[in-house]
Design an enzyme around this catalytic site. Structure first.
Site, mmCIF file in Angstrom:
data_model
loop_
_atom_site.group_PDB
_atom_site.id
_atom_site.type_symbol
_atom_site.label_atom_id
_atom_site.label_comp_id
_atom_site.label_asym_id
_atom_site.label_seq_id
_atom_site.Cartn_x
_atom_site.Cartn_y
_atom_site.Cartn_z
ATOM 1 N N GLU A 181 0.823 -1.215 0.000
ATOM 2 C CA GLU A 181 0.000 0.000 0.000
ATOM 3 C C GLU A 181 0.860 1.270 0.000
ATOM 4 O O GLU A 181 0.597 2.226 0.735
ATOM 5 C CB GLU A 181 -0.942 -0.004 1.197
ATOM 6 C CG GLU A 181 -1.989 -1.102 1.134
ATOM 7 C CD GLU A 181 -2.973 -1.056 2.275
ATOM 8 O OE1 GLU A 181 -4.152 -1.389 2.062
ATOM 9 O OE2 GLU A 181 -2.579 -0.690 3.403
ATOM 10 N N GLU A 255 -6.917 -7.276 -0.409
ATOM 11 C CA GLU A 255 -7.419 -7.298 0.958
ATOM 12 C C GLU A 255 -8.910 -6.987 0.908
ATOM 13 O O GLU A 255 -9.302 -5.873 0.537
ATOM 14 C CB GLU A 255 -6.721 -6.254 1.840
ATOM 15 C CG GLU A 255 -5.270 -6.532 2.127
ATOM 16 C CD GLU A 255 -4.651 -5.502 3.056
ATOM 17 O OE1 GLU A 255 -3.435 -5.596 3.308
ATOM 18 O OE2 GLU A 255 -5.376 -4.591 3.526
#
Length: 776
Positions: A181, A255
């Site tokens: 991320e 995710e």
């Protein structure tokens, strides 16, 4: 005979080589799908962190994942678990990543490896080793030379351990992640390339990928690294964002959130089973792969729980996450709902094994505490310095630091700190005055008048280092100066001449001297030693609801932090860490208890709060209006879940107001917002680290966490929600933010609520001002 034996040996060796060759497989990224051994493959994955599960339970939890219908598990590596001391690597016991992957393979599961160097995962410092912060010049997640050097060393060690377990070498690792991320932190694609190169140098030859949220992908995506997208709802919208940066290749959610993590002092989070089933069914119907984050959360043992900031929110030891497999490894309704769903999407030759039996639970009531050690009686030799030193300066990673100095005689005054990381007890001549709490931005306390110079003690506890966002350079202790101020807020004196006492806590009990505990002085930090007997090595939950704040060890193992503010009031104690007969428990409590006692339960207490929740950002009688003619911009949002960008003529402003006039649902009184960013004249997002909500006409803070601050908390799953339980005030709804300084503003980005269309704003007005709005 000898010749015959030689031929037999040759045949055996040839067969062994042939067998080994057959175990090697291939995994590739095709134009439309993943290809496992040349055939289309949909990844049904779930995240499971071996660090959060006792090593003896790894096989049980992996069997649970397989029986739910998964074919893959995602595994983070936390750098700080494997290199606690620079250059000394640990890959055994609880850190044995190789063993975890091999057990997964034995249970018929592939592995997606996420080695970092940065992880996040609500883990201390996002997985970085604390000792990186000893370098004052450190710039994490950049091309800072020392940082890159340490990253490379670490990833090469990862390769030595895990590269042999790739599918093309007979193992079960099918993909490896590059960083994590990163677009939520920076946009240096050269840095992303370097991390990728280190993984290749480490020997990883399976496909590499990166992940990020829908709006952040653009910041870190490189065409030479495969991208997947992370989200908690609305897969259709999120996959559209993925397609904008990557026009071909299989779709995958890196995710997918079935629940959420908890923070101290905030309500426990739950996730709707109905929503999770619906959205995973959508992905499966579109042959999109996914990883459920988390399929089993487990427990953040030791002092490894992290924190978010701003606002500073340290996370709980329990990482239950409302996951399909709960903290103790038991099935939930969500588990069975997903097992039923996945049973309809099995690939050729697949079948679901039986669900493993649950681990037995027990309640224990025979705890007896008989020894106490006061911190004041067990101080190490001090380190002296004119100015305050951080924990990292003291070569200390975790625990507490006692700061001690002398304050001069004088009238009542204010003791003020730049910052304290993270929680402190303040004493004047052994008299307890109160606490400093970083969660509440409370960095000052009143001192009484002093007829003579007096001893000042500041006992600082470090909680988790920030694991996400721009505040990750999170050194612990007293940060900056401590000063005395008069009633007019003028600095009287900067305090100097400090003594520093390190109280190191963590993996092992600290070496303290105990004595019989007949009387415990209130507000005295100390260690309480007790014993209990068991015959069954079954799991249990320690009930800490009658204690205050601190850390627990059982048989020398650190279970984690507790805090009676909640929401969790219990601590998971695995039966595999018990022993038949007598067991030892040690509790470190910052405030002390007069009558230490304990019990354990078969079920956890996950949602009991014992401190007042945040007050609304308005007084009871406060109403605020601005004439429509004063609006700087007006418009309408679309009724969709995607980010929406509004541009207007650049102007300088310090105060921003979003006024919602109505919602897309007729006569609906509620307004909701997930995230807001302001944009500068260059189209860049303005940092939000100094933002502060100064007014919100309505917030739901009783039935759910609907505070206005949620619009800049970095989490798309949390929202500003106007009241709905006790009252439902009608539109318009206003949200006013102090940007902390003058900013050049040319627009804003708005993320609607993701999990539901309820409260999505339709028409709005924007107000901007250099000074605080008149009525506020």
């Amino acid at each position: 005979m000898l010749k015959r034996n030689g031929l037999i040996l040759l045949f055996v060796l040839l067969m062994a080589g042939s067998s080994n060759a057959q175990t090697k497989g291939t995994f590739a990224i095709g134009d439309q799908s993943f290809l496992l051994n040349g055939k289309d493959f949909v990844i049904r994955c779930g995240e499971m962190h071996f660090a959060r599960v006792p090593e003896p339970y790894w096989r049980h939890r992996l069997k649970m994942a397989k029986a739910m219908g998964l074919n893959t598990v995602c595994a983070y590596l936390f750098w700080n678990m494997h290199e606690k001391t620079p250059g000394q690597f640990t890959w055994t016991d609880q850190s044995d990543a190789v063993k975890f992957c091999k057990i997964a393979q034995e249970e018929g599961l592939y592995v997606i490896l996420r080695p970092g160097p940065y992880a996040c995962a609500e883990w201390e410092f996002g997985g970085f080793p604390w000792w990186l912060l000893k370098d004052k010049s450190m710039q994490l997640r950049t091309t800072h030379p020392y940082y890159l050097e340490r990253c490379r060393n670490y990833l090469l060690e990862v390769g030595k351990q895990l590269a042999p377990l790739q599918i093309n070498k007979g193992g079960n690792i099918i993909m490896v992640q590059v960083e994590n991320e990163y677009g939520s932190y920076g946009s240096d694609k050269e840095y992303m390339g370097k991390v990728r190169d280190y993984l290749v140098e480490a020997g990883f030859s399976v496909p590499l990928f990166h992940c990020d949220g829908p709006s952040q992908l653009i910041e870190d995506h490189r065409d030479d690294i495969f991208a997947v997208v992370n989200f908690g709802s609305n897969p259709e919208s999120s996959f559209k964002a993925l397609r904008k940066v990557q026009s071909k290749g299989p779709l995958m959610c890196g995710e997918y959130y079935p629940g959420w993590f908890d923070s101290w002092g905030r309500p426990h989070h739950n996730g709707s089973s109905e929503r999770v089933v619906k959205e995973l069914a959508y992905m499966l119907d579109h042959k999109a792969s996914f990883s459920i984050y988390m399929v089993h959360g487990g427990t953040t043992f030791g002092l490894n729980s992290g924190a978010n900031c701003p606002p500073f929110l340290p996370q709980t030891t329990s990482y239950d996450y409302d996951a399909p497999i709960n903290e103790a490894g038991q099935v939930t309704d969500k588990y069975f709902a997903l097992r039923k769903l996945f049973s309809g999407y099995l690939q050729a030759g697949e079948s679901l094994p039986e669900v493993p039996e649950a681990m037995p639970m027990q309640a224990i009531s025979n705890f007896k505490f008989d020894a106490f050690a006061s911190v004041w009686s067990n101080l190490p030799a001090p380190i002296k310095a004119d100015s305050t030193m951080t924990m990292e300066d003291l070569n200390q990673g975790f625990g507490c630091v006692l700061y001690e100095t002398v304050v001069p005689a004088g009238p009542a005054s204010t003791l003020s700190f730049n910052e304290v990381h993270d929680f402190a007890l303040i004493y004047l001549n052994k008299t307890f005055l109160g606490v400093i709490d970083r969660r509440k931005n409370k960095f000052s306390i009143q001192l009484p008048a002093r007829a003579k110079a007096e001893n000042l003690k500041v006992f600082v506890e470090a909680m988790g280092r920030v694991n996400y966002g721009g505040y990750m350079h999170d050194r612990k202790g007293i940060i900056g100066q401590a000063v005395l101020k008069d009633q007019q807020n003028n600095v009287i004196k900067t305090l100097k001449g400090w003594k520093h006492y390190s109280i190191k806590l963590g993996d092992e009990n600290p070496p303290v001297k105990y004595s019989a505990a007949n009387y415990i002085e209130k507000n005295t930090p100390g260690f309480y030693k007790g014993r209990f007997q068991v015959q069954n090595l079954a799991d249990t939950y320690l009930d800490l609801s009658n204690w205050n704040k601190g850390v627990v060890w059982v048989n020398g193992r650190c279970l984690g932090r507790f805090w009676n503010v909640g929401p969790t009031q219990t601590m998971f104690l695995p039966g595999c860490w018990l022993k038949k007969g007598m067991n030892e428990v040690v509790v470190f409590d910052l405030f002390g208890v007069a009558k230490p006692a304990m019990r354990s339960l078969e079920k956890p207490i996950l949602d009991v709060l014992n401190e007042p929740q945040a007050k609304p950002h308005r007084t009871a009688s406060q109403q605020w209006t601005l004439p429509a003619s004063a609006a700087y911009a007006t418009g309408s949002f679309e009724n969709k879940a995607e980010w929406q960008t509004v541009n207007f003529k650049p102007t300088n402003a310090r105060y921003f107001c979003l006024e919602a006039l109505n919602s897309h649902k007729d006569n609906e009184p509620y307004a909701t917002v997930a995230e807001l960013y302001l944009i500068d004249s260059h189209g860049k997002e303005i940092p939000r680290n100094k933002w502060k909500v100064i007014y919100s006409d309505s917030e739901e803070i009783q039935a759910e966490d609907g505070k206005a601050d949620n619009v800049f908390d970095l989490q798309s799953t949390s929202i500003w929600h106007t009241q709905w339980e006790d009252a439902s005030p009608k539109y318009p709804h206003q949200l006013v933010i102090d940007l902390g300084a003058m900013q050049n503003v040319s627009g804003f980005k708005y993320l609607p609520r993701q999990d539901s269309p309820n409260g999505r704003i339709k028409d709005y007005r924007i107000f901007l001002s250099n000074t605080v709005f008149k009525d506020l």
